[in-house]
Design an enzyme around this catalytic site. Structure first.
Site, PDB file in Angstrom:
ATOM      1  N   TYR A   1      -7.248 -12.648  14.291  1.00  0.00           N
ATOM      2  CA  TYR A   1      -5.997 -12.886  13.564  1.00  0.00           C
ATOM      3  C   TYR A   1      -5.741 -14.391  13.444  1.00  0.00           C
ATOM      4  CZ  TYR A   1      -0.951 -12.649  12.562  1.00  0.00           C
ATOM      5  OH  TYR A   1       0.293 -12.790  12.012  1.00  0.00           O
TER       6      TYR A   1
ATOM      7  N   THR B   1      10.174  -7.575  13.409  1.00  0.00           N
ATOM      8  CA  THR B   1       9.599  -6.724  12.367  1.00  0.00           C
ATOM      9  C   THR B   1       8.767  -5.625  13.024  1.00  0.00           C
ATOM     10  OG1 THR B   1       7.563  -8.028  12.205  1.00  0.00           O
ATOM     11  CG2 THR B   1       9.412  -8.716  10.806  1.00  0.00           C
TER      12      THR B   1
ATOM     13  N   ARG C   1       0.809  -1.222   0.000  1.00  0.00           N
ATOM     14  CA  ARG C   1       0.000   0.000   0.000  1.00  0.00           C
ATOM     15  C   ARG C   1       0.841   1.271   0.000  1.00  0.00           C
ATOM     16  NH1 ARG C   1      -3.940  -0.840   4.979  1.00  0.00           N
ATOM     17  NH2 ARG C   1      -1.950  -1.525   5.859  1.00  0.00           N
TER      18      ARG C   1
END
Length: 261
Positions: A158, A193, A42
């Site tokens: 999730y 991350t 994105r």
């Protein structure tokens, strides 16, 4: 139909969520293995920066996409194919995690987790599969999570989405098993991350724990008592795309320091 996989030199690989973290590490590994890589995501600025970081290593381009929107996916893959040829390798890496107690998981959160983590995999796979079937060759690797192999508290949406990714992987792998295409999932544990940092931020915001205490709580789930490096996940993805992996399909490979055994 060709059953041979001749290597990654000259192959076109698409990596969604390719601007950072596991996606960026995977793109780097694929470029170094000789693939032409299209980064998708994105954030165009982030994709451009990652492309520039790989300049000189190989042929890399980027295309902006919202994997939750069918029209955006169709347009993005059309542009990628026009620029770099049919997609030989698809890495479905785009994803998002958000925590909430089940009683506070509203429809917005639930739908967002399904859209980004599961529907995105479906849409991107559907965009490349017909051409792979026509050519009789292809590699699809879905970046799932250990949350697709076990349950974690406070991330029901999730976990549901990532379990769905593994189910999709297994089903499609059987469907195309005789077509020269393999479909696998890699399931990282807690990886260094931005997603991990977001998880730690949520822990510190919703509890009295410090960031270090939050890190220790997550590390206790890993028998190696460390977080996974993005490059370690990328190496597993590369292995599933490389020559000699033809017999591996429908698998969900845990990259988690022994958390899932």
């Amino acid at each position: 139909m060709s059953n041979a996989w001749q290597g990654l030199e000259g192959r076109h690989a698409v990596v969604t969520g390719g601007g950072s973290g596991i996606g960026a590490a995977t793109a780097t590994a694929l470029v170094r293995a000789g693939a032409r890589v299209t980064l998708m995501g994105r954030d165009a600025a982030r994709l451009e920066a990652q492309r520039d970081a790989l300049s000189g290593a190989g042929e890399v381009s980027f295309v902006s996409v919202d994997v939750t929107q069918e029209a955006s996916v169709v347009a993005a893959f059309a542009r990628a194919t026009e620029r770099a040829g049919p997609v030989d390798v698809l890495i479905n890496n785009a994803g998002q995690a958000q925590a909430a107690p089940f009683a506070h998981t509203d429809m917005s959160l639930w739908q967002r987790m399904l859209d980004v983590n599961l529907t995105g995999v479906f849409l991107c796979t559907r965009a490349v599969l017909p051409a792979m079937l026509e050519r009789g060759t292809g590699r699809i690797v879905n970046v799932a999570s250990t949350a697709g192999q076990t349950g974690y508290a406070y991330v029901a949406a999730y976990c549901a989405a990532k379990h769905g990714v593994i189910g999709l992987t297994r089903s499609l792998a059987r469907e195309v098993a005789t077509k020269g295409i393999t479909v696998n999932a890699v399931c990282p544990g807690y990886t260094e991350t931005e997603l991990l940092r977001a998880s730690l931020d949520q822990i510190t915001a919703k509890t009295s724990r410090s960031e270090q205490e939050g890190r220790e709580a997550l590390l206790r789930q890993n028998p190696q008592h460390r977080f996974v490096a993005p490059e370690e996940v990328a190496n597993s993805v590369l292995w599933l795309c490389a020559p000699g992996s033809d017999a591996i399909t429908g698998q969900s490979i845990s990259v988690s320091g022994g958390e899932i055994v």
